[in-house]
Design a protein around this motif. Structure first.
Motif, PDB file in Angstrom:
ATOM      1  N   ASP A 177       0.814  -1.204   0.000  1.00  0.00           N
ATOM      2  CA  ASP A 177       0.000   0.000   0.000  1.00  0.00           C
ATOM      3  C   ASP A 177       0.855   1.264   0.000  1.00  0.00           C
ATOM      4  OD1 ASP A 177      -2.286  -1.615   0.166  1.00  0.00           O
ATOM      5  OD2 ASP A 177      -2.118  -1.710   2.350  1.00  0.00           O
ATOM      6  N   VAL A 178       2.146   1.121  -0.292  1.00  0.00           N
ATOM      7  CA  VAL A 178       3.029   2.273  -0.197  1.00  0.00           C
ATOM      8  C   VAL A 178       2.639   3.368  -1.181  1.00  0.00           C
ATOM      9  CG1 VAL A 178       4.725   1.369  -1.847  1.00  0.00           C
ATOM     10  CG2 VAL A 178       5.456   2.955  -0.052  1.00  0.00           C
ATOM     11  N   GLY A 179       2.140   3.002  -2.351  1.00  0.00           N
ATOM     12  CA  GLY A 179       1.753   4.004  -3.339  1.00  0.00           C
ATOM     13  C   GLY A 179       0.671   4.927  -2.812  1.00  0.00           C
ATOM     14  N   ALA A 180      -0.357   4.347  -2.223  1.00  0.00           N
ATOM     15  CA  ALA A 180      -1.450   5.155  -1.686  1.00  0.00           C
ATOM     16  C   ALA A 180      -0.968   6.032  -0.543  1.00  0.00           C
ATOM     17  CB  ALA A 180      -2.581   4.242  -1.217  1.00  0.00           C
ATOM     18  N   ALA A 181      -0.079   5.498   0.288  1.00  0.00           N
ATOM     19  CA  ALA A 181       0.440   6.278   1.409  1.00  0.00           C
ATOM     20  C   ALA A 181       1.255   7.464   0.923  1.00  0.00           C
ATOM     21  CB  ALA A 181       1.288   5.380   2.305  1.00  0.00           C
ATOM     22  N   LEU A 182       2.075   7.249  -0.102  1.00  0.00           N
ATOM     23  CA  LEU A 182       2.887   8.343  -0.631  1.00  0.00           C
ATOM     24  C   LEU A 182       2.021   9.381  -1.343  1.00  0.00           C
ATOM     25  CD1 LEU A 182       5.936   6.331  -2.035  1.00  0.00           C
ATOM     26  CD2 LEU A 182       5.840   7.709   0.061  1.00  0.00           C
ATOM     27  N   ALA A 183       1.018   8.917  -2.068  1.00  0.00           N
ATOM     28  CA  ALA A 183       0.135   9.843  -2.777  1.00  0.00           C
ATOM     29  C   ALA A 183      -0.645  10.729  -1.824  1.00  0.00           C
ATOM     30  CB  ALA A 183      -0.822   9.062  -3.669  1.00  0.00           C
ATOM     31  N   TYR A 190       6.115  17.618  -0.380  1.00  0.00           N
ATOM     32  CA  TYR A 190       6.778  16.510  -1.075  1.00  0.00           C
ATOM     33  C   TYR A 190       6.256  16.396  -2.506  1.00  0.00           C
ATOM     34  CZ  TYR A 190       7.500  15.376   3.859  1.00  0.00           C
ATOM     35  OH  TYR A 190       7.822  15.439   5.184  1.00  0.00           O
ATOM     36  N   PRO A 191       6.412  17.443  -3.315  1.00  0.00           N
ATOM     37  CA  PRO A 191       5.819  17.404  -4.665  1.00  0.00           C
ATOM     38  C   PRO A 191       6.386  16.310  -5.548  1.00  0.00           C
ATOM     39  CG  PRO A 191       7.375  19.231  -4.442  1.00  0.00           C
ATOM     40  CD  PRO A 191       7.175  18.677  -3.066  1.00  0.00           C
ATOM     41  N   LEU A 192       7.679  16.056  -5.470  1.00  0.00           N
ATOM     42  CA  LEU A 192       8.286  15.045  -6.340  1.00  0.00           C
ATOM     43  C   LEU A 192       7.869  13.637  -5.927  1.00  0.00           C
ATOM     44  CD1 LEU A 192      11.875  16.560  -6.714  1.00  0.00           C
ATOM     45  CD2 LEU A 192       9.888  16.843  -8.216  1.00  0.00           C
ATOM     46  N   THR A 193       7.824  13.410  -4.619  1.00  0.00           N
ATOM     47  CA  THR A 193       7.424  12.092  -4.123  1.00  0.00           C
ATOM     48  C   THR A 193       5.970  11.792  -4.468  1.00  0.00           C
ATOM     49  OG1 THR A 193       9.002  12.213  -2.292  1.00  0.00           O
ATOM     50  CG2 THR A 193       7.168  10.675  -2.049  1.00  0.00           C
ATOM     51  N   VAL A 194       5.078  12.766  -4.263  1.00  0.00           N
ATOM     52  CA  VAL A 194       3.671  12.547  -4.582  1.00  0.00           C
ATOM     53  C   VAL A 194       3.493  12.337  -6.083  1.00  0.00           C
ATOM     54  CG1 VAL A 194       1.379  13.617  -4.593  1.00  0.00           C
ATOM     55  CG2 VAL A 194       2.852  13.843  -2.579  1.00  0.00           C
ATOM     56  N   GLY A 195       4.233  13.089  -6.884  1.00  0.00           N
ATOM     57  CA  GLY A 195       4.126  12.948  -8.323  1.00  0.00           C
ATOM     58  C   GLY A 195       4.602  11.604  -8.828  1.00  0.00           C
ATOM     59  N   ALA A 196       5.535  10.988  -8.100  1.00  0.00           N
ATOM     60  CA  ALA A 196       6.083   9.691  -8.515  1.00  0.00           C
ATOM     61  C   ALA A 196       5.525   8.544  -7.684  1.00  0.00           C
ATOM     62  CB  ALA A 196       7.606   9.710  -8.403  1.00  0.00           C
ATOM     63  N   ALA A 197       4.429   8.775  -6.974  1.00  0.00           N
ATOM     64  CA  ALA A 197       3.894   7.777  -6.040  1.00  0.00           C
ATOM     65  C   ALA A 197       3.604   6.447  -6.717  1.00  0.00           C
ATOM     66  CB  ALA A 197       2.640   8.309  -5.357  1.00  0.00           C
ATOM     67  N   ASP A 198       3.007   6.495  -7.907  1.00  0.00           N
ATOM     68  CA  ASP A 198       2.665   5.240  -8.586  1.00  0.00           C
ATOM     69  C   ASP A 198       3.909   4.433  -8.914  1.00  0.00           C
ATOM     70  OD1 ASP A 198       0.000   5.803  -8.448  1.00  0.00           O
ATOM     71  OD2 ASP A 198      -0.158   6.587 -10.490  1.00  0.00           O
ATOM     72  N   GLU A 199       4.949   5.101  -9.403  1.00  0.00           N
ATOM     73  CA  GLU A 199       6.180   4.389  -9.736  1.00  0.00           C
ATOM     74  C   GLU A 199       6.903   3.916  -8.476  1.00  0.00           C
ATOM     75  OE1 GLU A 199       7.523   3.241 -12.440  1.00  0.00           O
ATOM     76  OE2 GLU A 199       5.794   3.888 -13.597  1.00  0.00           O
ATOM     77  N   LEU A 200       6.880   4.742  -7.430  1.00  0.00           N
ATOM     78  CA  LEU A 200       7.518   4.340  -6.175  1.00  0.00           C
ATOM     79  C   LEU A 200       6.823   3.123  -5.571  1.00  0.00           C
ATOM     80  CD1 LEU A 200       8.195   7.861  -4.608  1.00  0.00           C
ATOM     81  CD2 LEU A 200       9.920   6.199  -5.334  1.00  0.00           C
TER      82      LEU A 200
END
Length: 230
Positions: A177-183, A190-200
């Motif tokens: 569930d890390v993608g949802a947590a980062l998003a 955290y604009p870069l992290t949220v923007g890359a949440a799906d890939e992360l």
């Protein structure tokens, strides 16, 4: 080195006690792998003996210590590595080498951590290194450069496998569930992290692995060309 005391073996219910002298190293190693696959921390001489319907001391006739058993077990795993026939293209050969080594690790997720941490590589590891050095020799790389290149590929595979092994061993891990947590993080902070949440969320994926491996191989190709003057 660890040597467990001669205690009563927790023989599995329904198993009959094995007759004296009926054990051999292959039987013991298979039982050890079955135990380790359920959790490497649970691998003990008593647990292996219990699976075999034997007493722990019977195992010591073949493996003097638990460390010796573990070393043999890990060497058995690495012995499953298969180097594919050469194609004449050393970059492609090295790519296929990397994938073959990674398949061994992903096929035995319980073994990733102990393989990485045990000081005794065994002949299985030596054979793997010999194959890689042979490919790098075709590229004109030898000595320190060849060892560094080989080490880099091995480190990439162990590092990548350390990401994926927990998910393989426990598909229900919260990491899914890390993608949802980062998003859900504050985008302003955290604009870069949220923007890359799906890939992360798909860290450790095959596509990501292939991208990084290709960058490593491209760098080696450039080094080989510079070394040859071409």
């Amino acid at each position: 080195m660890s040597h467990e005391p001669d205690a009563a073996s927790p023989i599995d219910p329904g198993r009959t006690r094995r007759s004296r002298g009926s054990l051999n190293p292959d039987l013991i190693l298979q039982a050890a792998e079955d135990v380790a696959a359920e959790g490497f921390d649970a691998l003990t001489m008593r647990a292996v003996a219990g699976r075999l319907g034997a007493v722990p001391m019977a195992l010591y006739n073949h493996f003097a210590t638990k460390d010796a058993l573990v070393d043999a077990l890990l060497d058995r795993v690495l012995g499953r590595f298969e180097l594919e026939p050469a194609t004449g293209d050393w970059v492609d050969d090295l790519r296929r080498f990397a994938h073959a080594h990674r398949r061994v690790l992903t096929g035995h997720p319980w073994a990733v951590a102990p393989l990485f941490s045990r000081p005794n590589p065994g002949l299985g590891a030596v054979r793997i290194g010999e194959g890689a050095l042979g490919i790098l020799q075709q590229a004109g790389l030898s000595g320190a450069r060849a060892v560094a290149a080989f080490s880099g590929i091995i480190a990439l595979n162990y590092g990548w496998s350390s990401f994926t092994a927990p998910r393989t061993l426990d598909p229900g891990t919260p990491g899914r569930d890390v993608g949802a947590a980062l998003a859900a993080l504050p985008r302003r902070e955290y604009p870069l992290t949220v923007g890359a949440a799906d890939e992360l969320a798909s860290y450790g994926s095959d596509a990501h692995y292939d991208f990084v491996l290709d960058q490593l191989l491209n760098g080696l190709r450039m080094t080989a060309r510079a070394s040859s003057g071409s």
